[in-house]
Design a protein around this motif. Structure first.
Motif, mmCIF file in Angstrom:
data_model
loop_
_atom_site.group_PDB
_atom_site.id
_atom_site.type_symbol
_atom_site.label_atom_id
_atom_site.label_comp_id
_atom_site.label_asym_id
_atom_site.label_seq_id
_atom_site.Cartn_x
_atom_site.Cartn_y
_atom_site.Cartn_z
ATOM 1 N N ARG A 110 11.055 -4.090 1.169
ATOM 2 C CA ARG A 110 9.878 -3.396 1.705
ATOM 3 C C ARG A 110 9.305 -4.129 2.910
ATOM 4 O O ARG A 110 8.879 -3.516 3.878
ATOM 5 N N GLN B 206 -6.910 2.566 -1.956
ATOM 6 C CA GLN B 206 -6.837 3.847 -2.666
ATOM 7 C C GLN B 206 -8.054 4.700 -2.346
ATOM 8 O O GLN B 206 -7.925 5.913 -2.099
ATOM 9 N N ARG C 178 9.137 -0.716 11.047
ATOM 10 C CA ARG C 178 8.237 0.353 11.487
ATOM 11 C C ARG C 178 7.054 -0.164 12.288
ATOM 12 O O ARG C 178 6.291 0.599 12.855
ATOM 13 N N ARG D 124 -7.536 6.002 1.155
ATOM 14 C CA ARG D 124 -6.484 7.025 1.241
ATOM 15 C C ARG D 124 -7.017 8.382 0.802
ATOM 16 O O ARG D 124 -6.744 9.413 1.439
ATOM 17 N N GLU E 62 1.341 5.687 -2.148
ATOM 18 C CA GLU E 62 1.888 6.944 -1.645
ATOM 19 C C GLU E 62 3.210 7.324 -2.312
ATOM 20 O O GLU E 62 3.371 8.448 -2.775
ATOM 21 N N GLU E 63 4.153 6.381 -2.372
ATOM 22 C CA GLU E 63 5.465 6.729 -2.916
ATOM 23 C C GLU E 63 5.447 6.801 -4.439
ATOM 24 O O GLU E 63 5.959 7.757 -5.025
ATOM 25 N N ASP F 244 4.485 -1.647 10.854
ATOM 26 C CA ASP F 244 3.254 -1.577 10.067
ATOM 27 C C ASP F 244 2.655 -2.951 9.837
ATOM 28 O O ASP F 244 1.459 -3.175 10.032
ATOM 29 N N HIS G 185 8.749 -2.458 6.544
ATOM 30 C CA HIS G 185 7.448 -2.436 7.217
ATOM 31 C C HIS G 185 7.546 -3.046 8.610
ATOM 32 O O HIS G 185 6.974 -2.542 9.571
ATOM 33 N N ARG H 166 0.815 -1.216 0.000
ATOM 34 C CA ARG H 166 0.000 0.000 0.000
ATOM 35 C C ARG H 166 0.847 1.264 0.000
ATOM 36 O O ARG H 166 0.661 2.159 -0.838
ATOM 37 N N ARG H 167 1.781 1.378 0.948
ATOM 38 C CA ARG H 167 2.559 2.607 1.054
ATOM 39 C C ARG H 167 3.398 2.851 -0.212
ATOM 40 O O ARG H 167 3.476 3.961 -0.730
ATOM 41 N N ARG H 168 4.017 1.769 -0.701
ATOM 42 C CA ARG H 168 4.887 1.910 -1.870
ATOM 43 C C ARG H 168 4.103 2.337 -3.105
ATOM 44 O O ARG H 168 4.460 3.298 -3.797
#
Length: 573
Positions: free
Chosen positions: A296, A407, A303, A410, A134-135, A305, A300, A129-131
């Protein structure tokens, strides 16, 4: 869009969970029906959002405040996770393909296998998700469209609620037609034109129009390009090749089962050819994606996550379930299955990126690729190849749908951790609904029949047989037909990426036209053309048409399933 602070306290509510569960159960039932009929299924984000908002808005007039945008988002998240389970569990492809190979799978195996793959797909989406969102900021258009719809619904008040009336009306109409066809039997299943083609009666070639609200509704949803492509494939297969097969004595009789055994090969060739460009891209991207995915995952975990909400525990349990069920139910050695699982992760990562860019989740491509790899490593085992291919296909199905939901969340400011939890709950609900639905349908009709053509399963079986035995075991001339089909599919796939894309037939839809009865293709195309004609007269009515199509699908699916249950209980027949 609603502010995060205002909506956060009302994100996870009982009414959102109930709405999502009810809508998800309906999606799961209709997706089993559509998948076994035409190999198609609906992710359902837009439909689930509209229904969830409308239901909660109507109830809020007497009970509780108006729904928040995050409640609506959480309901659609749960619903789409449940609705994806027919694809994740392999009920459209791998499971009926195993039955066609003489290896039927017990219900408990299918259920646990589906839950394991569904959980793995959800967790995979959470890690990516983050990669990706967002990134890399990939668009994931379906998720963005759903977010825009949710925002519009909450900004415009009760007006959109009225649109759902079209869906309920179409659903009731679909039920009435289904009852007239199956209950009172005053409508035929298909209306055929008199006459013969190549010496074969049109009725034997299934060239006619079916009395099926579900197929008409599907045509409304897929649009004229896919509908015409499907019709073109059916006309070539059943209007040209089938009479030739009968005339040349290559089949014993003009029955659907005998004809489709040969037509499967050019049809699957078209679909594989359509995926060839994607397959090459996937192969080139795999090494880099595998390294990136490991990096990744470690990031994660550092962190916290992936570990939050019991993610690591859920991952460990899903892998253990898959290893145990794969060995006990499919005969896959745990070490071999572990290798399959490890390969499926970078496959899904690449497929997820493709879904983010093109809005198409390459489920069939993932299955084909993993089947091919397994067949190269362990030749001569088609059933095991099908089971191995279902790992990548099932995981990809749930990963793509989950990322579309992430998505949406977010863009609306939702909590991804709450979404993760309801997605895992949706996996359990979807399995509980879709697995019994599948067994009821195949008990009543049988996979591979004209009532349940299972085109995706035929593709699974064909790829497995080629991987296991090569081309020697194919029917006469089928290898040549498959090669020609693959060539045509490849050319169309390349052309569809250029300026002529809107005029190029869909190779996948062409291939499906070879595998399903011609009446289904004609009926679906009729629905697509009627919808296109209506849009020319009323250009702003696409949302109404979407509701009409969805209602017709759900209406026939639910009543058809009820009649099957009553028939098995001896209360209807």
């Amino acid at each position: 869009m609603d502010g995060v602070g205002k909506d956060s306290p009302r994100e996870l509510t009982p009414r959102a969970l109930v709405a999502g569960g009810l809508i998800g159960a309906g999606l799961a039932v209709s997706n089993v029906y559509m998948g076994l009929k035409l190999g198609l299924w609906e992710s359902g984000g837009v439909l689930a959002s509209l229904l969830a908002f409308s239901g909660m808005k109507a109830l809020s007039a007497r009970w509780g405040p108006a729904p928040s945008s995050l409640e609506t988002n959480l309901a659609q998240t749960a619903a789409t996770a449940a609705g994806a389970m027919p694809a994740a569990a392999g009920l459209m492809g791998a499971i009926p393909a195993l039955s066609l190979l003489g290896r039927p799978t017990p219900g408990w195996v299918v259920g646990l296998w589906g839950v394991g793959l569904g959980v793995l797909g959800v967790l995979m989406a959470f890690v990516l998700r983050r990669r990706l969102l967002e990134e890399e900021a990939l668009p994931f258009p379906s998720g963005a469209v759903t977010a825009e719809l949710v925002s519009t619904l909450h900004a415009s008040g009760a007006a959109p609620v009225m649109r759902t009336g079209w869906m309920w009306g179409a659903g009731l109409g679909g039920m009435c037609v289904t009852w007239l066809r199956e209950g009172w039997k005053v409508l035929p299943a298909t209306s055929f034109l008199p006459g013969r083609l190549g010496g074969v009666p049109l009725e034997q070639l299934q060239l006619g129009v079916g009395w099926s609200p579900m197929l008409l509704g599907l045509g409304v949803l897929v649009g004229p390009q896919a509908g015409l492509s499907l019709l073109l494939g059916a006309l070539v297969a059943w209007g040209v090749l089938a009479p030739w097969l009968v005339r040349e004595g290559r089949v014993a009789s003009a029955s659907y089962e005998l004809l489709v055994a040969w037509l499967t090969w050019p049809g699957v060739g078209l679909m594989v050819g359509a995926s060839a460009v994607t397959l090459v891209t996937l192969g080139l991207s795999l090494p880099r994606t595998a390294v990136e995915l490991l990096r990744r995952g470690r990031a994660h975990q550092a962190r916290g996550d992936a570990a939050s909400g019991g993610g690591v525990l859920a991952l460990a349990l899903s892998v253990l379930v898959l290893l145990g069920v794969g060995h006990a139910g499919f005969g896959l050695h745990p070490l071999a299955l572990l290798g399959v699982l490890l390969l499926s992760l970078p496959l899904c990562a690449v497929g997820a990126r493709a879904a983010g860019l093109t809005d198409i989740s390459p489920v069939a491509t993932m299955g084909d690729l993993q089947q091919g790899v397994f067949g190269a490593v362990s030749p001569g085992q088609p059933a095991l190849g099908v089971a191995a291919g279902s790992v990548a296909a099932g995981t990809m199905a749930q990963t793509g749908v989950s990322l579309w939901s992430f998505q949406t969340g977010r863009l609306l400011g939702a909590s991804p951790h709450w979404q993760l939890r309801v997605q895992l709950a949706g996996v359990l609900l979807g399995a509980a609904v879709s697995v019994p639905t599948y067994f009821l349908l195949v008990t009543a009709h049988g996979p591979g029949s004209s009532e349940l053509p299972v085109p995706f399963a035929l593709q699974f079986r064909a790829v497995a047989e080629v991987s296991a035995r090569g081309l020697a075991g194919l029917p006469p001339s089928a290898a040549l037909a498959a090669g020609l089909g693959a060539g045509v599919g490849l050319v169309l796939s390349v052309l569809s990426r250029g300026r002529l894309a809107r005029f190029v037939p869909s190779a996948t839809a062409l291939g499906i036209g070879f595998l399903v009865p011609a009446r289904d293709a004609v009926t679906l195309c009729l629905g697509a053309l009627l919808a296109a004609g209506f849009l020319r007269v009323r250009p702003g009515s696409s949302s109404v048409l979407h509701m009409l199509g969805a209602g017709a699908i759900v209406g026939e699916s639910l009543l058809g399933l009820l009649l099957i249950v009553l028939g098995l209980l001896g209360l209807f027949g």
